[in-house]
Write an enzyme that holds these catalytic residues in place. Structure first.
Site, mmCIF file in Angstrom:
data_model
loop_
_atom_site.group_PDB
_atom_site.id
_atom_site.type_symbol
_atom_site.label_atom_id
_atom_site.label_comp_id
_atom_site.label_asym_id
_atom_site.label_seq_id
_atom_site.Cartn_x
_atom_site.Cartn_y
_atom_site.Cartn_z
ATOM 1 N N HIS A 1 -6.622 7.485 -2.758
ATOM 2 C CA HIS A 1 -7.542 6.597 -2.030
ATOM 3 C C HIS A 1 -6.918 5.825 -0.877
ATOM 4 O O HIS A 1 -7.624 5.343 -0.005
ATOM 5 C CB HIS A 1 -8.218 5.614 -2.993
ATOM 6 N N HIS B 1 0.826 -1.218 0.000
ATOM 7 C CA HIS B 1 0.000 0.000 0.000
ATOM 8 C C HIS B 1 0.854 1.259 0.000
ATOM 9 O O HIS B 1 0.843 2.054 0.922
ATOM 10 C CB HIS B 1 -0.960 -0.016 1.192
ATOM 11 N N ASP C 1 -8.837 -0.586 -7.909
ATOM 12 C CA ASP C 1 -8.079 -0.997 -6.725
ATOM 13 C C ASP C 1 -7.513 -2.406 -6.906
ATOM 14 O O ASP C 1 -6.445 -2.715 -6.390
ATOM 15 C CB ASP C 1 -8.980 -0.940 -5.482
ATOM 16 N N HIS D 1 1.275 1.450 -5.765
ATOM 17 C CA HIS D 1 -0.127 1.008 -5.802
ATOM 18 C C HIS D 1 -1.023 2.171 -6.203
ATOM 19 O O HIS D 1 -1.871 2.047 -7.092
ATOM 20 C CB HIS D 1 -0.534 0.462 -4.430
HETATM 21 C C1 EP7 Z 1 -10.166 -3.149 -2.138
HETATM 22 O O1 EP7 Z 1 -9.577 -3.119 -0.854
HETATM 23 C C2 EP7 Z 1 -8.468 -3.914 -0.654
HETATM 24 C C3 EP7 Z 1 -7.808 -3.729 0.546
HETATM 25 C C4 EP7 Z 1 -6.663 -4.481 0.814
HETATM 26 C C5 EP7 Z 1 -6.190 -5.388 -0.133
HETATM 27 CL CL1 EP7 Z 1 -4.725 -6.272 0.181
HETATM 28 C C6 EP7 Z 1 -6.867 -5.597 -1.343
HETATM 29 C C7 EP7 Z 1 -6.353 -6.528 -2.351
HETATM 30 N N1 EP7 Z 1 -5.883 -6.097 -3.519
HETATM 31 N N2 EP7 Z 1 -5.438 -7.142 -4.215
HETATM 32 C C8 EP7 Z 1 -5.619 -8.258 -3.439
HETATM 33 C C9 EP7 Z 1 -5.281 -9.602 -3.703
HETATM 34 C C10 EP7 Z 1 -4.604 -10.015 -4.971
HETATM 35 N N3 EP7 Z 1 -5.557 -10.532 -2.795
HETATM 36 C C11 EP7 Z 1 -6.182 -10.223 -1.633
HETATM 37 C C12 EP7 Z 1 -6.505 -11.240 -0.697
HETATM 38 C C13 EP7 Z 1 -7.203 -10.931 0.464
HETATM 39 C C14 EP7 Z 1 -7.588 -9.616 0.705
HETATM 40 C C15 EP7 Z 1 -8.381 -9.256 1.926
HETATM 41 O O2 EP7 Z 1 -8.412 -8.118 2.303
HETATM 42 N N4 EP7 Z 1 -9.093 -10.266 2.489
HETATM 43 C C16 EP7 Z 1 -9.959 -10.017 3.650
HETATM 44 C C17 EP7 Z 1 -11.345 -9.561 3.205
HETATM 45 C C18 EP7 Z 1 -11.873 -10.382 2.048
HETATM 46 C C19 EP7 Z 1 -12.299 -9.693 4.402
HETATM 47 C C20 EP7 Z 1 -7.243 -8.576 -0.183
HETATM 48 C C21 EP7 Z 1 -6.548 -8.869 -1.344
HETATM 49 N N5 EP7 Z 1 -6.210 -7.890 -2.280
HETATM 50 C C22 EP7 Z 1 -8.003 -4.830 -1.611
HETATM 51 MG MG MG Z 2 -7.590 0.964 0.786
HETATM 52 ZN ZN ZN Z 3 -5.927 0.508 -2.630
#
Ligand code: EP7
Ligand code: MG
Ligand code: ZN
Length: 344
Positions: free
Chosen positions: A121, A81, A234, A85
């Site tokens: 964001h 983050h 995102d 990003h």
């Molecule tokens: C849109 O807001 C966010 C905030 C933070 C993150 Cl890291 C992401 C994000 N962006 N790319 C990814 C990828 C490739 N894998 C991820 C696997 C799990 C999770 C996660 O937060 N799981 C818990 C929830 C489902 C309760 C987020 C993931 N993620 C998006």
């Molecule tokens: Mg965020």
């Molecule tokens: Zn983000």
């Protein structure tokens, strides 16, 4: 204080052509993480110019430069983050604004706010998540936990601070009324980046896109569309070539496992996805892409079948690559180490 050298460089540098940033810069196949870090601020200014926002809103060059430099400065450097990003999210938003002709779906102020909100964001993200902020009783949770979306409210508040700084307000030529409308739109967009919020509204989004019922005069429809597109931006690393997707997953799990380690040191049991001793990364990624990411781009494909097909196809390729890695691990063909998961 914004580094003056930065402003001099940014405002006086000969404007680069878009191909100088990365190949196919204005196409969905381009990979914003291939843009040189030293070119990212210029590339952001190029996006504002290319979308005619600079002209339309009479944004002074130094104001735009200061705003971009302050936004960049607002990001910390956790594994995922960070500014890279933010830049890649803003780039995908630029691609949507340009290739999906969003001037036909959004009001002019929504169109402008979408790019600004995308860039800002995740400002001042600590590499944590909302459940950690709340359970650790952090300062941010003290401020915002009663309303929820603790981190996202902080990202919004940091954005307002930047816009209030002398000579940094890209909205300076808007009327009072327009400026307050823009802040409300940016607030809605940044709060929509809380995945928990996306999971709450995705049924409404799917209902709207399935019956081909999008009505540009319907404020709720435009709101749902902005939430969908912001989540798409995102998660947009997942719509790029496999090497990018794999590298981003590596960064995300570095951030997740550090947080898990921190929770353990506080005597707390982290969630499985945050626990380096328990997480089955290929399986977690197959689930995340199938259940959360792919449906976002499928919804977009229902509105823009020609332009968004390429996004759905690439996500499917990435899912199948994670399944192949999972299979190899199950067959014990390879040891379950970072090398086998994240290298060739
Ligand atoms: C849109 O807001 C966010 C905030 C933070 C993150 Cl890291 C992401 C994000 N962006 N790319 C990814 C990828 C490739 N894998 C991820 C696997 C799990 C999770 C996660 O937060 N799981 C818990 C929830 C489902 C309760 C987020 C993931 N993620 C998006
Ligand atoms: Mg965020
Ligand atoms: Zn983000």
């Amino acid at each position: 204080h914004v580094p003056d050298r930065g402003i001099e460089e940014l405002t006086s540098a000969p404007t680069k052509r878009m191909e100088d940033f990365c190949p196919n810069f204005d196409s969905f196949v381009s990979v914003p993480r291939h843009v040189a870090d030293s070119d990212t601020c210029q590339a952001v200014m190029f996006m504002f110019d290319d979308l005619s926002l600079t002209k339309q809103y009479r944004i002074h060059r130094t104001t735009l430069a200061r705003f971009v430099l302050l936004a960049r400065k607002g990001y910390r450097d956790p594994p995922y983050h960070n500014w890279s990003h933010a830049f890649s999210v803003a780039h995908f938003t630029y691609l949507c604004l340009k290739n999906l002709r969003l001037e036909n779906y959004l009001t002019p102020l929504e169109y402008f706010s979408f790019l600004v909100a995308s860039l800002c964001h995740d400002i001042d993200h600590r590499g944590t998540n909302n459940s950690f902020e709340n359970s650790s009783g952090s300062a941010l949770s003290g401020l915002y936990s009663s309303e929820g979306s603790v981190l996202e409210r902080h990202h919004f508040s940091q954005t307002v601070c930047i816009l209030n700084r002398e000579g940094c307000n890209v909205f300076e030529n808007l009327s009072e009324k327009e400026y307050s409308a823009v802040l409300d739109i940016i607030r809605d967009i940044i709060l929509a980046t809380d995945l928990a919020h996306h999971l709450k509204i995705r049924k409404d989004i799917e209902a709207m896109v399935s019956q081909k019922k999008f009505d540009v005069h319907n404020q709720q429809h435009r709101y749902l569309l902005l939430c969908l597109l912001m989540t798409a931006s995102d998660l947009s690393d997942q719509t790029k070539v496999w090497k990018n997707t794999r590298q981003v997953a590596k960064l995300i799990y570095q951030e997740f496992f550090s947080l898990g380690d921190k929770e353990k040191s506080l005597g707390k049991q982290p969630a499985e996805g945050m626990d380096r001793d328990k997480a089955d990364i290929p399986q977690l990624q197959v689930n995340f892409l199938n259940i959360i990411a792919a449906p976002v781009y499928k919804a977009m494909e229902q509105i823009w079948p020609n332009e968004c097909g390429v996004l759905c196809k690439q996500i499917e390729r990435n899912i199948s690559n994670w399944k192949t890695i999972r299979q190899k691990l199950e067959n014990k063909e390879v040891e379950k180490t970072d090398r086998t998961i994240f290298e060739e």
